[in-house]
Design a protein around this motif. Structure first.
Motif, mmCIF file in Angstrom:
data_model
loop_
_atom_site.group_PDB
_atom_site.id
_atom_site.type_symbol
_atom_site.label_atom_id
_atom_site.label_comp_id
_atom_site.label_asym_id
_atom_site.label_seq_id
_atom_site.Cartn_x
_atom_site.Cartn_y
_atom_site.Cartn_z
ATOM 1 N N GLU A 65 0.675 -1.185 0.021
ATOM 2 C CA GLU A 65 -0.156 -0.188 -0.038
ATOM 3 C C GLU A 65 0.895 1.194 -0.209
ATOM 4 O O GLU A 65 0.558 2.183 0.748
ATOM 5 C CB GLU A 65 -0.926 -0.042 1.150
ATOM 6 C CG GLU A 65 -1.966 -1.152 1.252
ATOM 7 C CD GLU A 65 -3.051 -1.601 2.256
ATOM 8 O OE1 GLU A 65 -3.067 -0.592 2.824
ATOM 9 O OE2 GLU A 65 -3.724 -2.558 2.020
ATOM 10 N N ILE A 66 1.964 1.190 -0.727
ATOM 11 C CA ILE A 66 2.817 2.276 -0.676
ATOM 12 C C ILE A 66 2.276 3.448 -1.229
ATOM 13 O O ILE A 66 2.735 4.600 -0.941
ATOM 14 C CB ILE A 66 4.187 1.876 -1.303
ATOM 15 C CG1 ILE A 66 5.470 3.124 -1.389
ATOM 16 C CG2 ILE A 66 4.070 1.478 -2.847
ATOM 17 C CD1 ILE A 66 6.888 2.225 -1.720
ATOM 18 N N TYR A 67 1.442 3.338 -1.989
ATOM 19 C CA TYR A 67 0.711 4.756 -2.757
ATOM 20 C C TYR A 67 -0.779 4.965 -1.833
ATOM 21 O O TYR A 67 -1.599 5.600 -2.531
ATOM 22 C CB TYR A 67 0.456 4.319 -4.426
ATOM 23 C CG TYR A 67 1.386 4.130 -5.115
ATOM 24 C CD1 TYR A 67 2.188 5.137 -5.360
ATOM 25 C CD2 TYR A 67 1.968 2.837 -5.392
ATOM 26 C CE1 TYR A 67 3.558 4.864 -6.314
ATOM 27 C CE2 TYR A 67 2.972 2.478 -6.252
ATOM 28 C CZ TYR A 67 3.857 3.507 -6.632
ATOM 29 O OH TYR A 67 5.031 3.360 -7.264
ATOM 30 N N ASP A 68 -0.928 4.603 -0.977
ATOM 31 C CA ASP A 68 -2.193 4.742 -0.147
ATOM 32 C C ASP A 68 -2.661 6.212 -0.047
ATOM 33 O O ASP A 68 -3.720 6.227 0.039
ATOM 34 C CB ASP A 68 -2.255 3.895 0.979
ATOM 35 C CG ASP A 68 -1.521 4.304 2.425
ATOM 36 O OD1 ASP A 68 -0.626 5.238 2.120
ATOM 37 O OD2 ASP A 68 -1.775 3.964 3.153
ATOM 38 N N LYS A 69 -2.072 7.012 -0.259
ATOM 39 C CA LYS A 69 -2.458 8.491 0.212
ATOM 40 C C LYS A 69 -2.416 9.216 -1.116
ATOM 41 O O LYS A 69 -2.906 10.317 -1.109
ATOM 42 C CB LYS A 69 -1.455 9.385 1.100
ATOM 43 C CG LYS A 69 -1.528 8.743 2.520
ATOM 44 C CD LYS A 69 -0.526 9.643 3.498
ATOM 45 C CE LYS A 69 -0.395 8.844 4.729
ATOM 46 N NZ LYS A 69 -1.252 8.908 5.637
ATOM 47 N N LEU A 70 -2.170 8.485 -2.261
ATOM 48 C CA LEU A 70 -2.145 9.071 -3.602
ATOM 49 C C LEU A 70 -3.300 8.656 -4.180
ATOM 50 O O LEU A 70 -3.170 8.186 -5.473
ATOM 51 C CB LEU A 70 -0.842 8.799 -4.208
ATOM 52 C CG LEU A 70 0.438 9.274 -3.775
ATOM 53 C CD1 LEU A 70 1.494 8.948 -4.493
ATOM 54 C CD2 LEU A 70 0.426 10.809 -3.152
ATOM 55 N N ILE A 71 -4.717 8.654 -3.503
ATOM 56 C CA ILE A 71 -5.916 8.426 -4.365
ATOM 57 C C ILE A 71 -6.362 9.716 -5.116
ATOM 58 O O ILE A 71 -6.699 10.606 -4.337
ATOM 59 C CB ILE A 71 -6.836 7.844 -3.623
ATOM 60 C CG1 ILE A 71 -6.185 6.759 -2.571
ATOM 61 C CG2 ILE A 71 -8.035 7.540 -4.068
ATOM 62 C CD1 ILE A 71 -6.390 5.356 -3.098
ATOM 63 N N ILE A 72 -6.223 9.784 -6.306
ATOM 64 C CA ILE A 72 -6.633 10.924 -7.172
ATOM 65 C C ILE A 72 -7.902 11.430 -7.101
ATOM 66 O O ILE A 72 -8.041 12.653 -6.921
ATOM 67 C CB ILE A 72 -6.159 10.686 -8.636
ATOM 68 C CG1 ILE A 72 -4.671 10.110 -8.696
ATOM 69 C CG2 ILE A 72 -6.479 11.953 -9.426
ATOM 70 C CD1 ILE A 72 -4.312 9.570 -10.114
ATOM 71 N N ASP A 73 -8.898 10.789 -7.041
ATOM 72 C CA ASP A 73 -9.922 11.175 -6.907
ATOM 73 C C ASP A 73 -10.668 11.417 -5.507
ATOM 74 O O ASP A 73 -12.098 11.678 -5.196
ATOM 75 C CB ASP A 73 -11.344 10.760 -7.685
ATOM 76 C CG ASP A 73 -10.747 10.664 -9.176
ATOM 77 O OD1 ASP A 73 -10.416 11.753 -9.433
ATOM 78 O OD2 ASP A 73 -10.882 9.875 -9.840
ATOM 79 N N ASP A 74 -9.941 11.203 -4.530
ATOM 80 C CA ASP A 74 -10.382 11.408 -2.770
ATOM 81 C C ASP A 74 -11.282 10.585 -2.691
ATOM 82 O O ASP A 74 -11.961 10.582 -1.576
ATOM 83 C CB ASP A 74 -10.933 12.680 -2.721
ATOM 84 C CG ASP A 74 -9.849 13.825 -2.572
ATOM 85 O OD1 ASP A 74 -8.536 13.272 -2.158
ATOM 86 O OD2 ASP A 74 -10.039 14.910 -2.785
#
Ligand SMILES: Cc1ncc(COP(=O)(O)O)c(C=O)c1O
Length: 402
Positions: free
Chosen positions: A211-220
């Motif tokens: 989950e290394i990208y878990d804060k980079l959810i583009i559409d919130d």
């Protein structure tokens, strides 16, 4: 008399299975750069190469740690204040059954240690196809064959559950889920996570939740942590500073081990043995973890604003370009368009570098369903750079395939 090396030193045979397409293309790029051309790099997921900066309060914390003399070896699992901060982050992610936390030299080392601690010869591990090539490289190093399950392009690149079921064998020890995904940018649904958790329960599998990208959810829309929907199942959640906190060069990653205590304990002893044998992760950089996870998160607003605009630009180009179609990415900074061309995507990518100086990565470097062709775009560059790159790729497609 001088002694000369008489025989060639051959690398280990198992390395023949190691492929890392992202960096392997570098030799073609070098050739083009030597001819004096400037390459447009849409191939490497390093935000610092583009208009993103590591938040200054993180840099200050590392600088301060160095000045405070935190320059010796750290404890093997990591420094206490950082471990506590990661436990706090786990709680915010809804992970309630944490059994251990450890800090590593990037998620790359977490993956290496966690897979090495689990797998015996003859075992197998389910990995996504397409996948982030680190997993297959570590498996090759361990001499473990690939057992790849497909992601379904028609279903927004969600894991193909039926394929997973078909591929579970008595020697399957675990499953890797990359969420948000590299290279597709997809985000797994809660229902999918629940279904995978159920399979893990039934077949006694460890879940590796990258989950290394878990804060980079583009559409919130919310990111659901696998370990939060499966508190009883052994899950190792991977996270780190490289992507969410824009500090890939610091090489700081971590693992959060959760699940029912007695089941996971022996495995975690193996993990800790390996953690001790490599001494520790980078020491001063660990002091950025607490300020990263507990301090201001303002940089994320700016990062997501840029990613949204660049993702939308990418999707507009895909929609209007013949021979290209793409499932819209919802997280991370990758798009994985499908290509309708009469030759291999590896040839497409190599010729694109040679003729238009744009660097993307071929789908065959990540694995894909037979008969399909793709390429991965990193949409981190600014809009101007992306627009020139897409215009060059469009010209290339028109000129080469008519
Ligand atoms: C899915 C995924 N996992 C792990 C990594 C490696 O991360 P790190 O820089 O923490 O080693 C990457 C890097 O691109 C990645 O995309």
């Amino acid at each position: 008399m001088p002694v000369t090396q008489a025989r060639e030193i051959a690398p280990a045979v198992r390395l023949e299975k190691v492929r890392y397409a992202i960096r392997d293309l570098a030799s073609v790029a070098d050739e083009v750069a030597k001819q004096g051309h400037k390459i447009l790099p849409l191939n490497i997921g390093d935000p610092i190469t583009f208009d993103f900066q590591t938040p200054p309060h993180l840099i200050e914390a590392v600088y301060q740690a160095m000045r405070d003399g935190k320059n010796g070896y750290a404890p093997s699992s990591g420094v206490n204040e950082a471990l506590l901060a990661i436990r706090g982050e786990a709680a915010r992610k809804g992970i309630t059954t944490v059994q251990d936390v450890f800090i590593t030299t990037g998620v790359s080392e977490t993956v290496d240690i966690c897979l090495t601690a689990l797998l015996n010869p003859g075992d197998n591990l389910l990995t996504p196809c397409p996948d982030y090539p680190l997993y297959s490289a570590v498996l090759a190093k361990l001499d473990i064959g690939l057992n790849a399950y497909y992601l379904n392009e028609e279903d927004g690149w969600q894991p193909d559950l039926e394929d997973i079921k078909r591929k579970i064998t008595p020697r399957t020890r675990g499953i890797v889920l990359i969420n948000p995904n590299n290279p597709t940018g997809s985000v797994a649904t809660r229902k999918m996570l629940e279904q995978i958790a159920e399979l893990a329960r039934h077949h006694n599998l460890v879940i590796f939740a990258d989950e290394i990208y878990d804060k980079l959810i583009i559409d919130d829309d919310p990111h659901v942590a696998m370990a939060a929907v499966a508190p009883d199942v052994p899950v190792i959640t991977f996270g780190g500073l490289s992507k969410n906190y824009l500090a890939p060069g610091w090489r700081i990653g971590w693992g959060i081990a959760s699940g029912e205590a007695s089941g996971i304990k022996p495995y975690l002893e193996g993990v800790n043995k390996l953690l001790r044998s490599r001494l520790c992760a980078n020491h001063p950089e660990q002091y950025a973890i607490k300020v990263a996870l507990e301090g201001p998160q303002d940089h994320l607003l700016e990062v997501k604003r840029k990613l949204r605009s660049r993702r939308d630009l990418t999707m507009e180009w895909c929609a209007e370009t013949p021979r290209v179609s793409c499932v819209a990415p919802r997280g991370a900074f990758y798009a994985y368009p499908s290509l309708d061309i009469p030759e291999g995507d590896d040839v497409f990518v190599t010729e694109l570098i040679r003729q238009k100086y744009v660097m993307v990565v071929h789908g065959s470097g990540f694995g894909q369903r037979p008969g399909t062709k793709h390429f991965r775009i990193v949409f981190l560059p600014d809009e101007k750079t992306l627009t020139s790159a897409y215009s060059a790729i469009g010209d290339f497609l028109r000129e080469r395939y008519r």
